[in-house]
Design a protein around this motif. Structure first.
Motif, PDB file in Angstrom:
ATOM      1  N   GLY A   1       0.815  -1.211   0.000  1.00 51.25           N
ATOM      2  CA  GLY A   1       0.000   0.000   0.000  1.00 51.25           C
ATOM      3  C   GLY A   1       0.846   1.258   0.000  1.00 51.25           C
ATOM      4  O   GLY A   1       2.074   1.215  -0.016  1.00 51.25           O
ATOM      5  N   ASP A   2       0.168   2.396   0.037  1.00 56.30           N
ATOM      6  CA  ASP A   2       0.809   3.716   0.022  1.00 56.30           C
ATOM      7  C   ASP A   2       0.206   4.525   1.161  1.00 56.30           C
ATOM      8  O   ASP A   2      -0.990   4.816   1.165  1.00 56.30           O
ATOM      9  CB  ASP A   2       0.543   4.386  -1.322  1.00 56.30           C
ATOM     10  CG  ASP A   2       1.139   5.770  -1.458  1.00 56.30           C
ATOM     11  OD1 ASP A   2       1.659   6.323  -0.464  1.00 56.30           O
ATOM     12  OD2 ASP A   2       1.084   6.321  -2.563  1.00 56.30           O
ATOM     13  N   SER A   3       1.036   4.916   2.136  1.00 51.60           N
ATOM     14  CA  SER A   3       0.514   5.637   3.298  1.00 51.60           C
ATOM     15  C   SER A   3      -0.057   7.008   2.930  1.00 51.60           C
ATOM     16  O   SER A   3      -0.869   7.548   3.666  1.00 51.60           O
ATOM     17  CB  SER A   3       1.595   5.788   4.366  1.00 51.60           C
ATOM     18  OG  SER A   3       2.634   6.636   3.921  1.00 51.60           O
ATOM     19  N   LYS A   4       0.362   7.571   1.799  1.00 46.16           N
ATOM     20  CA  LYS A   4      -0.187   8.864   1.359  1.00 46.16           C
ATOM     21  C   LYS A   4      -1.565   8.707   0.737  1.00 46.16           C
ATOM     22  O   LYS A   4      -2.296   9.681   0.620  1.00 46.16           O
ATOM     23  CB  LYS A   4       0.754   9.520   0.346  1.00 46.16           C
ATOM     24  CG  LYS A   4       2.022  10.076   0.980  1.00 46.16           C
ATOM     25  CD  LYS A   4       2.988  10.580  -0.059  1.00 46.16           C
ATOM     26  CE  LYS A   4       2.477  11.824  -0.732  1.00 46.16           C
ATOM     27  NZ  LYS A   4       3.462  12.395  -1.665  1.00 46.16           N
ATOM     28  N   ARG A   5      -1.900   7.489   0.332  1.00 46.03           N
ATOM     29  CA  ARG A   5      -3.195   7.212  -0.294  1.00 46.03           C
ATOM     30  C   ARG A   5      -3.839   6.008   0.397  1.00 46.03           C
ATOM     31  O   ARG A   5      -4.002   4.962  -0.199  1.00 46.03           O
ATOM     32  CB  ARG A   5      -2.996   6.941  -1.780  1.00 46.03           C
ATOM     33  CG  ARG A   5      -2.391   8.110  -2.517  1.00 46.03           C
ATOM     34  CD  ARG A   5      -2.170   7.817  -3.985  1.00 46.03           C
ATOM     35  NE  ARG A   5      -3.425   7.437  -4.608  1.00 46.03           N
ATOM     36  CZ  ARG A   5      -3.505   6.554  -5.604  1.00 46.03           C
ATOM     37  NH1 ARG A   5      -2.444   5.966  -6.072  1.00 46.03           N
ATOM     38  NH2 ARG A   5      -4.678   6.253  -6.133  1.00 46.03           N
ATOM     39  N   PRO A   6      -4.205   6.143   1.670  1.00 42.20           N
ATOM     40  CA  PRO A   6      -4.722   4.998   2.426  1.00 42.20           C
ATOM     41  C   PRO A   6      -6.031   4.428   1.879  1.00 42.20           C
ATOM     42  O   PRO A   6      -6.364   3.276   2.159  1.00 42.20           O
ATOM     43  CB  PRO A   6      -4.894   5.544   3.844  1.00 42.20           C
ATOM     44  CG  PRO A   6      -4.980   7.016   3.681  1.00 42.20           C
ATOM     45  CD  PRO A   6      -4.170   7.366   2.462  1.00 42.20           C
TER      46      PRO A   6
END
Length: 74
Positions: A43-48
């Motif tokens: 995943g991407d923490s900036k785009r949860p």
């Protein structure tokens, strides 16, 4: 071995995603969770809210992503 169809059929609602740095990431971090035998979600923490991408252990290795860096065993 998992494939794209079975990877995306796995339920990840209870998956526990971790960051490699272990702390706050000001620029955003990649997050990783084991979602099954030979199955991982990235995943991407900036785009949860974005759907995590899913990979086999072999695919993670080919991409140079080591689950141990996230504190996760392969």
């Amino acid at each position: 071995m998992q494939d794209g169809t079975t990877l995306y059929a796995l339920d990840i609602s209870g998956a526990s995603f971790v960051k490699p740095c272990g702390g706050p990431c000001t620029e955003g971090c990649v997050t990783l969770a084991r979602i099954g035998e030979d199955a991982w979600a990235l995943g991407d923490s900036k785009r949860p809210d974005a759907q995590p991408l899913r990979f086999t252990t072999q695919e993670l290795n080919a991409a140079g992503i080591d689950p141990a860096r996230f504190g996760l065993g392969a």
